[in-house]
Design a protein around this motif. Structure first.
Motif, PDB file in Angstrom:
ATOM      1  N   TYR A  71      10.728  -0.334  -5.351  1.00 20.19           N
ATOM      2  CA  TYR A  71      10.329  -0.774  -4.017  1.00 20.19           C
ATOM      3  C   TYR A  71       9.230  -1.825  -4.094  1.00 20.19           C
ATOM      4  O   TYR A  71       8.282  -1.807  -3.334  1.00 20.19           O
ATOM      5  N   THR A  72       9.380  -2.733  -5.030  1.00 23.67           N
ATOM      6  CA  THR A  72       8.357  -3.776  -5.183  1.00 23.67           C
ATOM      7  C   THR A  72       8.751  -5.011  -4.382  1.00 23.67           C
ATOM      8  O   THR A  72       9.802  -5.070  -3.762  1.00 23.67           O
ATOM      9  N   ILE A  73       7.891  -6.003  -4.464  1.00 22.41           N
ATOM     10  CA  ILE A  73       8.133  -7.274  -3.794  1.00 22.41           C
ATOM     11  C   ILE A  73       9.414  -7.932  -4.325  1.00 22.41           C
ATOM     12  O   ILE A  73      10.112  -8.634  -3.605  1.00 22.41           O
ATOM     13  N   THR A  74       9.730  -7.646  -5.573  1.00 18.70           N
ATOM     14  CA  THR A  74      10.969  -8.191  -6.149  1.00 18.70           C
ATOM     15  C   THR A  74      12.187  -7.714  -5.365  1.00 18.70           C
ATOM     16  O   THR A  74      13.075  -8.490  -5.021  1.00 18.70           O
ATOM     17  N   GLU A  75      12.201  -6.418  -5.072  1.00 18.84           N
ATOM     18  CA  GLU A  75      13.313  -5.869  -4.299  1.00 18.84           C
ATOM     19  C   GLU A  75      13.336  -6.455  -2.893  1.00 18.84           C
ATOM     20  O   GLU A  75      14.385  -6.686  -2.314  1.00 18.84           O
ATOM     21  N   SER A  88       0.832  -1.202   0.000  1.00 18.10           N
ATOM     22  CA  SER A  88       0.000   0.000   0.000  1.00 18.10           C
ATOM     23  C   SER A  88       0.870   1.256   0.000  1.00 18.10           C
ATOM     24  O   SER A  88       0.503   2.255  -0.614  1.00 18.10           O
ATOM     25  N   VAL A  89       2.024   1.193   0.650  1.00 18.18           N
ATOM     26  CA  VAL A  89       2.937   2.347   0.606  1.00 18.18           C
ATOM     27  C   VAL A  89       3.341   2.624  -0.842  1.00 18.18           C
ATOM     28  O   VAL A  89       3.282   3.759  -1.330  1.00 18.18           O
ATOM     29  N   ARG A  90       3.727   1.556  -1.556  1.00 16.22           N
ATOM     30  CA  ARG A  90       4.180   1.735  -2.925  1.00 16.22           C
ATOM     31  C   ARG A  90       3.049   2.260  -3.819  1.00 16.22           C
ATOM     32  O   ARG A  90       3.260   3.164  -4.635  1.00 16.22           O
TER      33      ARG A  90
END
Lengths: 303, 266
Positions: free
Chosen positions: A216-220, A101-103
């Motif tokens: 800043y995704t889940i990948t990172e 939600s932040v992203r």
């Protein structure tokens, strides 16, 4: 380590930033055992806070950095609240929700640059000299990384580090031993958030002074997790070893970008299966084994 | 009284695990709690140590303070230590660290000085490590100080659990089946250690135990629980002869004389 090649210098700076991130994550996840996936969002909060403070308020980097850390520390306390009731995978899901939600909020906020990104974040200045080259930025990043490592060492080798480990091992027994479980969970989350805020701010002010919510995704986050798991989860050197190795591997495999997550995913699985305590844990294991073998042999000789 | 429990009740859904229990323990006493499986012994410990909260109307007074609504760590720091039936030692930490965690409430430095690694932190660490090494020597585990606790043998783990509780410097120690599933030799070692610790530190003990021999030999007063209720209380000798106790343990069919013989042999 000063390198002639500008690109290599950039990679070294990224390693230093990732060391700060991973050392922070290792405190909350490796030592306190709180399975959080929100760390990358905290880095984003730090980065964007620093960007806004320096561009909109016109404050120098030296003021933006502590402000970013402060704001991120507060955010860390909020991320930590679900940990009072949730554990393991459930906590991971809750923090993942917060992180995403932040992203999404950043992507959708026009004044933060939205999905296009936030531009023109100024570099740090010393007097009138801008530290806008990777070679000069190194003198900002590296001391902070070393300071971060030093602080993590003193925290984790003190009673606070032990209380974290006790939380990880057994909360009920920790409480029965007088450890204030909630207090130490929050301390762990806030400390790790301060690291994330620092790393985020450093990323924001690094040339070319540009932030994108897609960093800043889940990948990172998975990459970050890999650093801690691979380096040695709950090992005092874990974050450092992992951040250095994974950043280098990440850089060398850039041509195979599309396969990276598959590679990282399998490395995590293989590490957890065959080297659950990472490289750091493996080294320790051998050292401890050798020592106790010596003690046992001495004892059997004595009797 | 060091510990005074009044009107203690705990329900889990429709099940009343502990029902209206009163308990009074004098300073320096060794109080035994026996009862068949599921009679509420461990629940009683969980209530006293704050893991569970009792139903309204209960009061637990320890050392002059009403601790009924306190958090587990507050109760622990106030002087009530406990061991667990399943030990719950920190297997991933070293033997010495287990004791240091027990000593957590007595370590004097704040978070900020720990973060910067100030000199008084190191001085304090050195002091408490020495103190805990003494305690380790007392329970006979000094040689294993740096070994991961998970690598200890069964008897050693029990001693470590005992040591971790003692590291808190408690006034009252709750022992949940300290001798369960141990070989007779190890039962002796653990019991001797418990009694030595009691003598050395002036402890008060409450012991849950299945092995009747242990209870009969060490306890001055014994409370018997069945279905969450206290059905008898008194000296071990009196308990042995109590009809309700005999029924609770062995059922009604046996002849009294047979039962007495059995209990005496214990």
């Amino acid at each position: 380590m000063l390198l002639k090649n500008n690109y290599h210098q950039y990679v070294v700076n990224v390693i230093a930033i990732n060391v700060i991130l991973a050392v922070g994550l290792n405190i909350v996840k490796g030592f306190a055992g709180q399975v959080t996936v929100g760390h990358i969002a905290l880095a984003a909060i730090g980065a964007y806070t620093s960007a806004v403070v320096s561009t909109k308020l016109g404050l120098p980097f030296w003021a933006a950095l502590p402000t970013a850390m402060l704001v991120t520390g507060l955010a860390g306390a909020i991320v930590g609240i679900p940990s009072f009731r949730l554990e393991g995978a459930y906590l991971a899901l809750a923090t993942l929700g917060l992180a995403e939600s932040v992203r999404i909020v950043i992507s959708g906020t026009e004044s933060l640059g939205g999905a296009i990104g936030y531009e023109n974040i100024p570099p740090p200045f010393i007097g009138s000299m801008a530290l806008d080259a990777h070679r000069s930025y190194y003198y900002v990043v590296m001391p902070l990384a070393l300071l971060g490592i030093y602080f993590s060492f003193s925290i984790l080798s003190s009673d606070i580090g032990r209380a974290f480990k006790a939380l990880r091992e057994d909360q009920l027994a920790a409480a029965a031993s007088g450890v204030n479980v909630r207090k130490y969970k929050i301390i762990a989350f806030v400390l790790s958030a301060l690291y994330a805020g620092c790393a985020g701010s450093l990323k924001a002010h690094m040339a070319p002074g540009f932030l994108n919510p897609n960093d800043y995704t889940i990948t990172e986050m998975v990459t970050l997790l890999l650093m801690v798991v691979f380096g040695g989860i709950g090992h005092i050197w874990g974050g450092v070893i992992g951040a250095v190795l994974v950043t280098i591997i990440n850089d060398l495999t850039q041509d195979y970008y599309q396969y990276r997550m598959a590679i990282f995913g399998s490395v995590i699985v293989l590490t957890v299966m065959f080297m659950p305590r990472g490289i750091g844990g493996m080294i320790d294991h051998h050292l401890v084994r050798r020592r106790f073998k010596a003690i046992r042999e001495a004892k059997s000789r004595a009797t | 009284m060091l510990l005074e429990v009044k009107n203690l009740t705990k329900r889990f859904g429709g099940l009343t695990a502990v029902s209206n229990i009163d308990l009074a323990v004098k300073p320096g006493a060794v109080h035994g709690i026996i009862g068949p499986n599921g009679s509420g012994k461990s629940t009683l410990f969980n209530l006293i140590s704050g893991v569970y909260k009792p139903e309204p109307g209960a009061s637990i007074v320890f050392d002059g303070d009403d601790i009924t609504d306190w958090e587990p760590h507050e109760i622990a720091r106030h002087g009530v230590a406990r061991t667990f039936q399943l030990l719950r030692i920190f297997s991933g930490m070293s033997v010495l660290e287990n004791l240091l965690i027990g000593h957590h409430g007595l370590i004097r430095y704040n978070t900020a000085s720990a973060v910067i690694g100030s000199r008084n932190v190191w001085a304090e660490e050195r002091r408490v490590r020495e103190e805990m090494m003494e305690l380790l020597a007392f329970i006979g585990l000094a040689d294993y100080a740096d070994m991961p606790a998970g690598e200890l043998s069964g008897g050693q783990r029990r001693l470590l659990a005992l040591g971790r509780a003692m590291a808190m410097r408690p006034k009252l120690l709750l022992l949940d089946e300290p001798a369960a599933s141990l070989s007779p030799v190890n039962v002796e070692i653990v019991l001797d250690t418990v009694l030595a610790l009691k003598k050395r530190f002036g402890l008060t003990l409450i012991i849950i135990e299945h092995i009747l021999k242990v209870v009969m030999e060490t306890c001055e007063t014994v409370s018997v629980l069945e279905h969450g209720e206290k059905i008898a209380e008194g000296s071990p000798a009196a308990i042995k002869e109590d009809h309700r106790v005999i029924e609770a343990y062995l059922g009604k069919e046996m002849e009294d004389s047979e039962v007495r013989a059995l209990l005496r042999s214990a």
